[in-house]
Design a protein around this motif. Sequence first.
Motif, PDB file in Angstrom:
ATOM      1  N   THR A  88       0.801  -1.233   0.000  1.00  0.00           N
ATOM      2  CA  THR A  88       0.000   0.000   0.000  1.00  0.00           C
ATOM      3  C   THR A  88       0.834   1.282   0.000  1.00  0.00           C
ATOM      4  OG1 THR A  88      -0.146  -0.127   2.409  1.00  0.00           O
ATOM      5  CG2 THR A  88      -1.957  -1.102   1.139  1.00  0.00           C
ATOM      6  N   LYS A  89       2.152   1.146   0.121  1.00  0.00           N
ATOM      7  CA  LYS A  89       2.997   2.345   0.147  1.00  0.00           C
ATOM      8  C   LYS A  89       3.190   2.880  -1.269  1.00  0.00           C
ATOM      9  CE  LYS A  89       7.099   4.326   2.231  1.00  0.00           C
ATOM     10  NZ  LYS A  89       8.245   4.108   3.104  1.00  0.00           N
ATOM     11  N   ILE A  90       3.021   4.166  -1.457  1.00  0.00           N
ATOM     12  CA  ILE A  90       3.153   4.813  -2.762  1.00  0.00           C
ATOM     13  C   ILE A  90       4.620   4.760  -3.200  1.00  0.00           C
ATOM     14  CG2 ILE A  90       2.897   7.000  -3.996  1.00  0.00           C
ATOM     15  CD1 ILE A  90       0.602   7.639  -2.013  1.00  0.00           C
ATOM     16  N   LEU A  91       4.846   4.346  -4.444  1.00  0.00           N
ATOM     17  CA  LEU A  91       6.211   4.190  -4.963  1.00  0.00           C
ATOM     18  C   LEU A  91       7.043   5.459  -4.844  1.00  0.00           C
ATOM     19  CD1 LEU A  91       5.649   2.012  -8.155  1.00  0.00           C
ATOM     20  CD2 LEU A  91       6.882   1.371  -6.095  1.00  0.00           C
ATOM     21  N   ALA A  92       6.446   6.594  -5.056  1.00  0.00           N
ATOM     22  CA  ALA A  92       7.178   7.870  -4.981  1.00  0.00           C
ATOM     23  C   ALA A  92       7.709   8.129  -3.573  1.00  0.00           C
ATOM     24  CB  ALA A  92       6.271   9.015  -5.419  1.00  0.00           C
ATOM     25  N   ASP A  93       7.099   7.490  -2.563  1.00  0.00           N
ATOM     26  CA  ASP A  93       7.513   7.686  -1.175  1.00  0.00           C
ATOM     27  C   ASP A  93       8.527   6.644  -0.703  1.00  0.00           C
ATOM     28  OD1 ASP A  93       5.769   9.820  -1.072  1.00  0.00           O
ATOM     29  OD2 ASP A  93       4.130   8.652  -0.183  1.00  0.00           O
ATOM     30  N   TRP A  94       8.896   5.700  -1.569  1.00  0.00           N
ATOM     31  CA  TRP A  94       9.847   4.665  -1.165  1.00  0.00           C
ATOM     32  C   TRP A  94      11.211   5.289  -0.898  1.00  0.00           C
ATOM     33  CZ3 TRP A  94       9.679  -0.713  -3.904  1.00  0.00           C
ATOM     34  CH2 TRP A  94       8.423  -1.293  -3.746  1.00  0.00           C
ATOM     35  N   ASP A  95      11.859   4.800   0.157  1.00  0.00           N
ATOM     36  CA  ASP A  95      13.225   5.228   0.446  1.00  0.00           C
ATOM     37  C   ASP A  95      14.179   4.073   0.126  1.00  0.00           C
ATOM     38  OD1 ASP A  95      12.947   3.403   2.543  1.00  0.00           O
ATOM     39  OD2 ASP A  95      12.730   4.956   4.074  1.00  0.00           O
ATOM     40  N   GLU A  96      15.439   4.255   0.450  1.00  0.00           N
ATOM     41  CA  GLU A  96      16.453   3.237   0.155  1.00  0.00           C
ATOM     42  C   GLU A  96      16.123   1.904   0.829  1.00  0.00           C
ATOM     43  OE1 GLU A  96      21.205   2.639   0.912  1.00  0.00           O
ATOM     44  OE2 GLU A  96      20.471   4.676   0.587  1.00  0.00           O
ATOM     45  N   TYR A  97      15.617   1.954   2.052  1.00  0.00           N
ATOM     46  CA  TYR A  97      15.250   0.732   2.779  1.00  0.00           C
ATOM     47  C   TYR A  97      14.139  -0.009   2.038  1.00  0.00           C
ATOM     48  CZ  TYR A  97      13.213  -2.354   6.250  1.00  0.00           C
ATOM     49  OH  TYR A  97      12.705  -3.468   6.885  1.00  0.00           O
ATOM     50  N   ASP A  98      13.131   0.712   1.536  1.00  0.00           N
ATOM     51  CA  ASP A  98      12.013   0.081   0.824  1.00  0.00           C
ATOM     52  C   ASP A  98      12.506  -0.608  -0.449  1.00  0.00           C
ATOM     53  OD1 ASP A  98      10.140   1.055   2.709  1.00  0.00           O
ATOM     54  OD2 ASP A  98      10.046   2.975   1.647  1.00  0.00           O
ATOM     55  N   HIS A  99      13.375   0.070  -1.188  1.00  0.00           N
ATOM     56  CA  HIS A  99      13.913  -0.527  -2.416  1.00  0.00           C
ATOM     57  C   HIS A  99      14.743  -1.766  -2.101  1.00  0.00           C
ATOM     58  CE1 HIS A  99      12.664   2.293  -5.551  1.00  0.00           C
ATOM     59  NE2 HIS A  99      12.785   3.241  -4.633  1.00  0.00           N
ATOM     60  N   ASN A 133      14.439  -3.683   0.509  1.00  0.00           N
ATOM     61  CA  ASN A 133      13.497  -4.691   0.969  1.00  0.00           C
ATOM     62  C   ASN A 133      12.803  -5.360  -0.219  1.00  0.00           C
ATOM     63  OD1 ASN A 133      11.803  -6.225   2.570  1.00  0.00           O
ATOM     64  ND2 ASN A 133      10.827  -4.499   3.585  1.00  0.00           N
ATOM     65  N   PHE A 134      12.356  -4.560  -1.180  1.00  0.00           N
ATOM     66  CA  PHE A 134      11.675  -5.117  -2.344  1.00  0.00           C
ATOM     67  C   PHE A 134      12.632  -5.958  -3.184  1.00  0.00           C
ATOM     68  CE2 PHE A 134       9.916  -4.890  -6.693  1.00  0.00           C
ATOM     69  CZ  PHE A 134       8.730  -5.568  -6.438  1.00  0.00           C
ATOM     70  N   LYS A 135      13.872  -5.529  -3.303  1.00  0.00           N
ATOM     71  CA  LYS A 135      14.872  -6.290  -4.051  1.00  0.00           C
ATOM     72  C   LYS A 135      15.052  -7.678  -3.425  1.00  0.00           C
ATOM     73  CE  LYS A 135      19.671  -5.928  -5.546  1.00  0.00           C
ATOM     74  NZ  LYS A 135      20.888  -5.130  -5.482  1.00  0.00           N
ATOM     75  N   ALA A 136      15.101  -7.715  -2.086  1.00  0.00           N
ATOM     76  CA  ALA A 136      15.231  -8.997  -1.383  1.00  0.00           C
ATOM     77  C   ALA A 136      13.996  -9.871  -1.601  1.00  0.00           C
ATOM     78  CB  ALA A 136      15.453  -8.753   0.113  1.00  0.00           C
ATOM     79  N   LEU A 137      12.826  -9.246  -1.609  1.00  0.00           N
ATOM     80  CA  LEU A 137      11.587  -9.992  -1.856  1.00  0.00           C
ATOM     81  C   LEU A 137      11.563 -10.549  -3.285  1.00  0.00           C
ATOM     82  CD1 LEU A 137       9.068  -7.636  -0.026  1.00  0.00           C
ATOM     83  CD2 LEU A 137       9.686  -9.963   0.667  1.00  0.00           C
ATOM     84  N   CYS A 138      12.057  -9.779  -4.241  1.00  0.00           N
ATOM     85  CA  CYS A 138      12.121 -10.252  -5.628  1.00  0.00           C
ATOM     86  C   CYS A 138      13.044 -11.463  -5.738  1.00  0.00           C
ATOM     87  CB  CYS A 138      12.611  -9.145  -6.561  1.00  0.00           C
ATOM     88  SG  CYS A 138      11.387  -7.878  -6.891  1.00  0.00           S
ATOM     89  N   GLU A 139      14.176 -11.400  -5.053  1.00  0.00           N
ATOM     90  CA  GLU A 139      15.092 -12.536  -5.059  1.00  0.00           C
ATOM     91  C   GLU A 139      14.421 -13.759  -4.452  1.00  0.00           C
ATOM     92  OE1 GLU A 139      19.208 -12.106  -3.804  1.00  0.00           O
ATOM     93  OE2 GLU A 139      19.057  -9.954  -4.204  1.00  0.00           O
ATOM     94  N   LYS A 140      13.720 -13.556  -3.354  1.00  0.00           N
ATOM     95  CA  LYS A 140      13.012 -14.656  -2.693  1.00  0.00           C
ATOM     96  C   LYS A 140      11.951 -15.244  -3.622  1.00  0.00           C
ATOM     97  CE  LYS A 140      10.757 -15.769   1.675  1.00  0.00           C
ATOM     98  NZ  LYS A 140      10.255 -15.243   2.950  1.00  0.00           N
TER      99      LYS A 140
END
Length: 194
Positions: free
Chosen positions: A115-126, A128-135
């Motif tokens: 639910t977090k807006i992409l424009a509001d993502w910070d380095e931690y969010d990116h 985190n998402f990268k790790a989820l993509c790998e998983k």
Amino acid sequence: MNKNKNRLLVQCFMKMLQQRIERDRVENLSPVFVSILSKEELQNILKWLYLDQVPEQYDLETMDKQDLLEAIGDDIHILSYSIERWKKELEEKITPQKVYDVLCQLQLETHYLMTKILADWDEYDHSNFKALCEKAGKEKPLYAIFTSDTLEEDKYITPPFSRYHKTEWEAREELAEFFSEGGIAENELKIMSL
């Protein structure tokens, strides 16, 4: 063997096969593609082949899979489309749909990134998402240093000047080391993504 190495091997073999078919001008169309590819995928290949300007003689809606395959006409077109599609998938930017797909695949529909807006993502969010993509098993690009005369279409069949890196930043670090050690001019090497 890890996923990245497997992907590089497959891409290398695909590129070598593409070059061999183009060089030998072998016109061949395997019937196995009818069972592997869906009608929609065959339609997409035909659209790609004609740059979305499919001739009027082909009615995509009424053609069956065999007709579409015959209109495509050659294995090389399917191979070239597959190589280009794979490359685009690796380069795709983060979109709400991609976030949704990854989180649903991992059954994490309640994850905060949903639910977090992409424009509001910070380095931690990116991160985190990268790790989820790998998983989730999503492929990600690798980076390597090549000589500056290496062509884009040859990068999978040309040995890199360096080892493979998971991030462009790591590749840039190694490139800077090469330059600082001397003996190599800055215009002799470049970083390419695979």
